[in-house]
Design an enzyme around this catalytic site. Structure first.
Site, PDB file in Angstrom:
ATOM      1  N   ASN A  61      -0.088  -7.550  -6.465  1.00  9.07           N
ATOM      2  CA  ASN A  61      -0.196  -7.184  -7.881  1.00  9.07           C
ATOM      3  C   ASN A  61       1.207  -6.883  -8.394  1.00  9.07           C
ATOM      4  O   ASN A  61       1.766  -5.830  -8.094  1.00  9.07           O
ATOM      5  CB  ASN A  61      -1.114  -5.953  -7.995  1.00  9.07           C
ATOM      6  CG  ASN A  61      -1.156  -5.402  -9.410  1.00  9.07           C
ATOM      7  OD1 ASN A  61      -0.708  -6.046 -10.360  1.00  9.07           O
ATOM      8  ND2 ASN A  61      -1.703  -4.203  -9.541  1.00  9.07           N
ATOM      9  N   LYS A 102       2.140  -6.287 -11.348  1.00  9.56           N
ATOM     10  CA  LYS A 102       2.161  -5.366 -12.500  1.00  9.56           C
ATOM     11  C   LYS A 102       3.089  -5.916 -13.587  1.00  9.56           C
ATOM     12  O   LYS A 102       3.159  -7.122 -13.780  1.00  9.56           O
ATOM     13  CB  LYS A 102       2.550  -3.955 -12.043  1.00  9.56           C
ATOM     14  CG  LYS A 102       1.680  -3.501 -10.866  1.00  9.56           C
ATOM     15  CD  LYS A 102       1.776  -2.035 -10.566  1.00  9.56           C
ATOM     16  CE  LYS A 102       0.856  -1.702  -9.400  1.00  9.56           C
ATOM     17  NZ  LYS A 102       0.816  -0.284  -9.076  1.00  9.56           N
ATOM     18  N   HIS A 113      -8.159  -2.022 -12.737  1.00  8.29           N
ATOM     19  CA  HIS A 113      -7.094  -1.307 -12.031  1.00  8.29           C
ATOM     20  C   HIS A 113      -6.943   0.092 -12.621  1.00  8.29           C
ATOM     21  O   HIS A 113      -7.091   0.283 -13.830  1.00  8.29           O
ATOM     22  CB  HIS A 113      -5.772  -2.079 -12.134  1.00  8.29           C
ATOM     23  CG  HIS A 113      -4.716  -1.532 -11.239  1.00  8.29           C
ATOM     24  ND1 HIS A 113      -3.973  -0.422 -11.578  1.00  8.29           N
ATOM     25  CD2 HIS A 113      -4.307  -1.907 -10.007  1.00  8.29           C
ATOM     26  CE1 HIS A 113      -3.152  -0.155 -10.583  1.00  8.29           C
ATOM     27  NE2 HIS A 113      -3.322  -1.037  -9.618  1.00  8.29           N
ATOM     28  N   GLU A 158      -4.474   1.807 -13.363  1.00  9.33           N
ATOM     29  CA  GLU A 158      -3.494   1.938 -14.452  1.00  9.33           C
ATOM     30  C   GLU A 158      -4.113   1.507 -15.780  1.00  9.33           C
ATOM     31  O   GLU A 158      -3.788   2.070 -16.834  1.00  9.33           O
ATOM     32  CB  GLU A 158      -2.235   1.125 -14.118  1.00  9.33           C
ATOM     33  CG  GLU A 158      -1.393   1.854 -13.080  1.00  9.33           C
ATOM     34  CD  GLU A 158      -0.590   0.947 -12.164  1.00  9.33           C
ATOM     35  OE1 GLU A 158      -0.388  -0.231 -12.499  1.00  9.33           O
ATOM     36  OE2 GLU A 158      -0.177   1.430 -11.093  1.00  9.33           O
ATOM     37  N   GLU A 206      -8.659   1.829  -4.084  1.00  9.18           N
ATOM     38  CA  GLU A 206      -7.283   2.280  -4.285  1.00  9.18           C
ATOM     39  C   GLU A 206      -7.278   3.733  -4.765  1.00  9.18           C
ATOM     40  O   GLU A 206      -7.402   3.997  -5.963  1.00  9.18           O
ATOM     41  CB  GLU A 206      -6.612   1.424  -5.370  1.00  9.18           C
ATOM     42  CG  GLU A 206      -6.492  -0.036  -5.036  1.00  9.18           C
ATOM     43  CD  GLU A 206      -5.336  -0.659  -5.815  1.00  9.18           C
ATOM     44  OE1 GLU A 206      -4.398  -1.125  -5.165  1.00  9.18           O
ATOM     45  OE2 GLU A 206      -5.369  -0.645  -7.056  1.00  9.18           O
ATOM     46  N   GLY A 257       1.782   3.730  -5.619  1.00  8.18           N
ATOM     47  CA  GLY A 257       3.171   3.877  -6.041  1.00  8.18           C
ATOM     48  C   GLY A 257       3.825   5.175  -5.612  1.00  8.18           C
ATOM     49  O   GLY A 257       4.907   5.511  -6.095  1.00  8.18           O
ATOM     50  N   SER A 278       0.360   2.027  -1.785  1.00 10.13           N
ATOM     51  CA  SER A 278       1.539   2.173  -0.915  1.00 10.13           C
ATOM     52  C   SER A 278       1.421   1.389   0.394  1.00 10.13           C
ATOM     53  O   SER A 278       1.899   1.843   1.440  1.00 10.13           O
ATOM     54  CB  SER A 278       1.828   3.658  -0.647  1.00 10.13           C
ATOM     55  OG  SER A 278       2.149   4.318  -1.863  1.00 10.13           O
TER      56      SER A 278
HETATM   57  P1  PGA Z   1       1.453   0.128  -4.700  1.00  9.20           P
HETATM   58  O1  PGA Z   1       0.383  -0.360  -5.808  1.00  9.20           O
HETATM   59  O2  PGA Z   1       1.307  -0.806  -3.533  1.00  9.20           O
HETATM   60  O3  PGA Z   1       2.792  -0.003  -5.365  1.00  9.20           O
HETATM   61  O4  PGA Z   1       1.105   1.515  -4.339  1.00  9.20           O
HETATM   62  C1  PGA Z   1      -0.887  -0.781  -5.443  1.00  9.20           C
HETATM   63  C2  PGA Z   1      -1.674  -1.168  -6.663  1.00  9.20           C
HETATM   64  O5  PGA Z   1      -1.542  -0.510  -7.702  1.00  9.20           O
HETATM   65  O6  PGA Z   1      -2.450  -2.134  -6.621  1.00  9.20           O
END
Ligand code: PGA
Length: 258
Positions: A9, A11, A94, A96, A166, A172, A213
């Protein structure tokens, strides 16, 4: 046997020029890795370029969202049929999008249905935040998200889905869940909820990823868990060598067919 899915992803990173460099860097080696499904999810503006670059490979392309209407006066939105022109997958719900853009359980469900109608494979994201985690609400919350996302779907549709567990506190932050902890929620809560709604056979078929992460250092720990069928990778998917290392290890660490 469930074929694991490793999805990157990206983003809101990678303008077309950078996306092109990244795909060119990974393309050949990624294509040579067998035993896992590999999906790249760039921002909308780079989808066409990435789809073009991976055309003669088995690398799949996914969007990071879509809208549920077929077409119309919806400024800024992208229809499922438009996504389908370039993609095989779509990330939906997601955290976010839920946190910053007003995505709700209901809109997630509408988007999942729209994606399926157009032959896209949704990667449906669920996961609890830190406060919910610390107050013992994880199981009830994640289960309710799964129920809402899958409302009115048929067993056949659910069978082909990908769900990404997640935990928001792990996204992140560099603080991934433990393999055992993620395996427990994926198995007991996510797969368990699917089983209670659609039966054990469907639950055994649906692929459930861990996300948050994920790195070359911890991917094996997640892949060695019996319930976890791959990863949704954010930050580490922006670095070619890391995404390749994650995908390579994922392909190696899933044991013999169950
Ligand atoms: P990250 O993000 O691997 O940077 O923690 C995962 C995600 O949001 O899908």
């Amino acid at each position: 046997m469930r074929t694991p899915v490793i999805a990157g992803n990206w983003k809101m990173f990678k303008p077309v020029a950078e996306a092109t460099v990244l795909v060119r860097e990974m393309r050949r080696e990624l294509n040579n890795i067998t035993g896992v499904v590999k999906v790249l999810c760039p921002p909308f503006t780079a989808l066409a370029a990435v789809a073009d670059l991976v055309q003669k490979t088995d690398i799949q392309v996914g969007a990071q969202d879509l809208y549920w209407e077929e077409q119309g006066a919806f400024t800024g939105e992208v229809a499922p049929g438009m996504v389908k022109e370039l993609c095989q997958y779509a990330i939906i719900g997601h955290s976010e999008r839920r946190q910053y853009f007003g995505e709700t359980d209901e809109s997630v469900n509408r988007k999942v249905k729209a994606a399926l109608k157009h032959g896209l494979i949704p990667i449906v994201c669920v996961g609890e935040n830190l406060a919910q985690n610390e107050t013992g609400q994880t199981e009830a919350f994640v289960s309710s998200q799964v129920r809402a996302a899958l409302r009115d779907l048929t067993a056949e549709q659910v069978r082909g889905l990908v769900i990404a567990y997640e935990p928001i506190w792990a996204i992140g932050t560099g603080k991934a869940a433990t393999g055992a902890g993620a395996n427990r929620i994926v198995g007991l809560v996510v797969r368990g909820t699917v089983a209670s709604l659609f039966g054990e056979a469907v639950a055994q078929a649906v692929r459930i990823q861990y996300g948050g992460s994920v790195s070359p250092d911890n991917i094996a720990e997640f892949m060695n868990q019996p319930e976890i069928d791959g990863a949704l990778v954010g930050g580490a998917s922006l670095v070619g060598s890391k995404f390749l290392a994650i995908t390579r290890q994922a392909a190696m660490s899933k044991g013999p067919p169950k």
